[in-house]
Motif scaffolding. Structure first.
Motif, mmCIF file in Angstrom:
data_model
loop_
_atom_site.group_PDB
_atom_site.id
_atom_site.type_symbol
_atom_site.label_atom_id
_atom_site.label_comp_id
_atom_site.label_asym_id
_atom_site.label_seq_id
_atom_site.Cartn_x
_atom_site.Cartn_y
_atom_site.Cartn_z
ATOM 1 N N GLN A 29 0.710 -0.892 0.230
ATOM 2 C CA GLN A 29 -0.005 0.174 -0.072
ATOM 3 C C GLN A 29 0.664 1.546 -0.225
ATOM 4 O O GLN A 29 0.719 2.486 0.504
ATOM 5 N N GLY A 30 2.190 1.167 -0.281
ATOM 6 C CA GLY A 30 3.133 2.354 -0.081
ATOM 7 C C GLY A 30 3.821 2.782 1.474
ATOM 8 O O GLY A 30 4.791 3.519 1.590
ATOM 9 N N ARG A 31 3.240 1.829 2.599
ATOM 10 C CA ARG A 31 4.185 1.891 3.657
ATOM 11 C C ARG A 31 4.894 2.293 3.934
ATOM 12 O O ARG A 31 5.456 0.420 3.152
ATOM 13 N N ASP A 32 5.722 2.394 4.332
ATOM 14 C CA ASP A 32 7.637 2.236 4.569
ATOM 15 C C ASP A 32 7.675 0.737 5.781
ATOM 16 O O ASP A 32 7.566 2.226 7.011
ATOM 17 N N VAL A 33 7.660 -0.162 5.839
ATOM 18 C CA VAL A 33 7.801 -0.835 7.256
ATOM 19 C C VAL A 33 9.342 -1.353 6.974
ATOM 20 O O VAL A 33 9.587 -1.897 6.693
ATOM 21 N N ILE A 34 9.397 -1.451 8.236
ATOM 22 C CA ILE A 34 10.855 -2.425 9.012
ATOM 23 C C ILE A 34 10.292 -3.196 9.902
ATOM 24 O O ILE A 34 9.717 -3.150 10.339
ATOM 25 N N ASN A 35 11.102 -4.707 9.365
ATOM 26 C CA ASN A 35 10.930 -5.942 9.848
ATOM 27 C C ASN A 35 11.792 -5.903 10.922
ATOM 28 O O ASN A 35 12.566 -6.687 10.220
ATOM 29 N N LEU A 36 11.502 -6.592 12.400
ATOM 30 C CA LEU A 36 11.701 -6.986 13.207
ATOM 31 C C LEU A 36 11.423 -8.159 13.445
ATOM 32 O O LEU A 36 11.367 -8.314 14.928
ATOM 33 N N ALA A 375 18.539 -0.185 9.697
ATOM 34 C CA ALA A 375 17.525 -0.366 9.507
ATOM 35 C C ALA A 375 16.752 -1.006 11.698
ATOM 36 O O ALA A 375 16.257 -0.298 11.402
ATOM 37 N N ILE A 376 17.501 -1.595 12.481
ATOM 38 C CA ILE A 376 17.754 -0.921 12.927
ATOM 39 C C ILE A 376 17.465 -0.166 13.778
ATOM 40 O O ILE A 376 16.253 0.393 14.503
ATOM 41 N N SER A 377 18.655 0.815 13.621
ATOM 42 C CA SER A 377 18.752 1.871 14.046
ATOM 43 C C SER A 377 17.605 2.591 13.722
ATOM 44 O O SER A 377 16.476 3.688 14.414
ATOM 45 N N ALA A 378 17.077 2.741 12.551
ATOM 46 C CA ALA A 378 15.339 3.119 12.148
ATOM 47 C C ALA A 378 14.237 2.742 12.696
ATOM 48 O O ALA A 378 14.197 3.942 13.049
ATOM 49 N N ALA A 379 14.588 1.756 13.593
ATOM 50 C CA ALA A 379 13.248 1.208 13.781
ATOM 51 C C ALA A 379 13.284 1.386 15.297
ATOM 52 O O ALA A 379 12.621 1.962 15.843
ATOM 53 N N LEU A 380 14.463 1.284 15.834
ATOM 54 C CA LEU A 380 14.515 2.150 17.152
ATOM 55 C C LEU A 380 14.535 3.114 17.425
ATOM 56 O O LEU A 380 12.898 4.304 18.454
ATOM 57 N N ALA A 381 14.395 4.798 16.677
ATOM 58 C CA ALA A 381 13.914 6.272 16.911
ATOM 59 C C ALA A 381 12.608 6.013 16.087
ATOM 60 O O ALA A 381 12.195 6.158 16.531
ATOM 61 N N ARG A 382 11.857 4.602 15.414
ATOM 62 C CA ARG A 382 10.859 5.217 15.338
ATOM 63 C C ARG A 382 9.658 4.625 16.812
ATOM 64 O O ARG A 382 8.783 5.018 16.931
ATOM 65 N N MET A 383 10.538 3.539 17.386
ATOM 66 C CA MET A 383 9.501 2.870 18.642
ATOM 67 C C MET A 383 9.319 4.624 19.492
ATOM 68 O O MET A 383 9.098 4.569 20.541
ATOM 69 N N GLY A 384 10.713 4.825 19.592
ATOM 70 C CA GLY A 384 11.307 5.870 20.425
ATOM 71 C C GLY A 384 10.219 6.907 20.537
ATOM 72 O O GLY A 384 9.851 7.487 21.045
ATOM 73 N N ASP A 385 9.988 7.413 19.361
ATOM 74 C CA ASP A 385 9.102 8.746 19.185
ATOM 75 C C ASP A 385 7.504 8.178 18.792
ATOM 76 O O ASP A 385 6.983 9.618 19.367
ATOM 77 N N PHE A 386 7.555 6.989 19.189
ATOM 78 C CA PHE A 386 6.198 6.727 19.172
ATOM 79 C C PHE A 386 5.966 5.987 21.152
ATOM 80 O O PHE A 386 4.971 6.665 21.124
ATOM 81 N N LEU A 387 6.630 5.803 21.199
ATOM 82 C CA LEU A 387 6.322 5.981 23.076
ATOM 83 C C LEU A 387 6.179 7.013 23.548
ATOM 84 O O LEU A 387 5.189 7.168 24.654
ATOM 85 N N ALA A 388 6.894 7.880 23.603
ATOM 86 C CA ALA A 388 7.179 9.623 23.349
ATOM 87 C C ALA A 388 5.611 10.099 23.280
ATOM 88 O O ALA A 388 4.941 11.037 24.315
ATOM 89 N N SER A 389 5.000 9.539 22.366
ATOM 90 C CA SER A 389 3.586 10.449 21.351
ATOM 91 C C SER A 389 2.431 9.532 21.781
ATOM 92 O O SER A 389 1.147 9.991 21.886
ATOM 93 N N GLU A 390 2.583 8.354 21.935
ATOM 94 C CA GLU A 390 1.268 7.376 22.007
ATOM 95 C C GLU A 390 0.606 6.897 23.978
ATOM 96 O O GLU A 390 2.007 6.954 24.030
#
Length: 395
Positions: A29-36, A375-390
């Motif tokens: 669908q065009g989403r950017d997904v990092i698969n861990l 990929a790991i660094s980008a995923a961790l950054a996304r996780m941090g942003d998510f936990l800070a905002s949700e």
């Protein structure tokens, strides 16, 4: 409508594949997904292994092989066991399988029936419980605890054995936790099993070549006192980045071997011939490819542990084996599966909720670091942003 037998309603799932399917759908669908989420090395199969399969095809190895595997591969497996584990095994005890799961399925079918109990690690590979329930046996979870470094406890395991116990399943190095059980604990378990001579043992050592920091892998094959009831499982998928080749193997005691051979004849007939020749090249060929992959996994391991411990509400023990981290997320306020789902849907990071690995998995996520450092660094950054905002969801 025709009705399938009740046992099929008890078969579970390996949710990593469901997460992979959803991640693939989002990417379409065009989403950017990092698969861990998926436990699959991101390396190509080493070239000399690929070439061995191509040569086998060109040399005309297109037909059936013995159900137990070709003799040269079984001999190569024995050489590998001798080299890595300093244990002598006869090729006549080796069975070549299409992946590791088939050995699990065969062993559980042999000992699982209504009224029987089978012990399995929890959190652990979900296929264990799924197949136990399929047979009608009672699954008995052996808690794998963070405070034990995610090693199994000999005392706790032995305390769960009773007159109904038919099989004990062990896994070290472990999926999903990365735990490695030390020799002292395995010594105690083997000593305690002397009091239960009618209990069979399945030792899943598929990650046996994947430990870090000099941590030794202690194989159950090293204990002659249990060899007459031990089923030992290994394979090429993880060590040689050969997940799609479907090549596993196992060592069986004489009392069980013929039953396993008959099951092979009645189910998969044999592993395809070219894959078996590739397996010979993997085991007998240069092992620097394994060392190169393990060095990369080690660097990623350090990156993911440091990054997870820097995230709000998350703590992570350093895994000693395999390529998984199993961080504790309780302090985030999230339940594990809602957090895993939200990270995928909102942050584009695919991970697996701990409860997908058993009842003791709540409060944890599994991250595979079989992905690039970027990929790991980008995923961790996304996780941090998510936990800070949700805001945590508890559903």
């Amino acid at each position: 409508m025709p009705k399938i037998v009740e046992a099929f309603s008890r078969i579970g799932e390996e949710n990593a594949f469901a997460v992979l399917a959803r991640a693939t759908q989002l990417q379409a669908q065009g989403r950017d997904v990092i698969n861990l989420g998926i436990g699959q090395p991101d390396f190509a199969t080493p070239e000399h292994i690929v070439e061995a399969a191509i040569k086998a095809l060109r040399d005309g190895h297109h037909g059936y092989t013995p159900a137990t595997g070709i003799q040269p591969l079984r001999e190569a497996i024995c050489r590998d066991i001798a080299r890595r584990l300093d244990v002598t095994v006869s090729p006549d005890a080796v069975m070549v399988m299409p992946g590791g799961k088939v050995t699990m399925f065969a062993a559980i079918l042999m000992f699982g029936e209504p009224g029987a109990e089978i012990l399995y690690p929890d959190p652990g590979f979900p296929i264990y419980r799924s197949m136990i329930e399929f047979t009608g046996a009672t699954p008995v979870p052996v808690p794998i605890r963070e405070e034990n470094g995610f090693a199994f406890s000999a005392q706790e395991t032995l305390s769960l054995i009773n007159e109904r116990t038919r099989l004990v399943i062990l896994n070290s190095p472990a999926n999903p936790t990365g735990g490695v059980t030390p020799k002292a604990e395995i010594d105690a378990l083997v000593a305690g099993l002397a009091a239960h001579p009618d209990v069979a043992i399945l030792s899943d050592e598929i990650y046996g070549s994947m430990t870090y920091d000099g941590e030794p892998h202690v194989s159950l094959l090293s204990y002659p006192e249990i060899r007459d009831r031990l089923i030992w499982l290994d394979g090429a998928s993880k060590t040689y980045a050969m997940t799609g080749w479907r090549l596993g193997w196992s060592v069986w005691p004489p009392a069980f071997y013929e039953a396993a051979r008959k099951l092979a004849v009645n189910s998969f007939s044999c592993v395809n011939a070219a894959t078996q020749h590739a397996g010979i090249a993997a085991l007998d060929g240069p092992q620097d490819c394994v060392a190169t992959m393990m060095a990369a996994f080690d660097a990623r391991r350090k990156l993911v542990v440091e990054g997870l411990n820097a995230l709000p509400g998350i703590s992570c023990r350093t895994p000693k084996g395999a390529f998984y981290a199993f961080p504790n997320i309780r302090a985030t306020g999230w339940k594990a599966k809602p957090l895993a789902s939200a990270l995928l849907e909102k942050a584009g990071v695919a991970v697996i909720g701990g409860p997908d690995f058993g009842i003791h998995g709540e409060g944890y996520l599994r991250l595979s670091y079989a992905a690039s450092q970027d990929a790991i660094s980008a995923a961790l950054a996304r996780m941090g942003d998510f936990l800070a905002s949700e805001t945590p969801l508890q559903g």
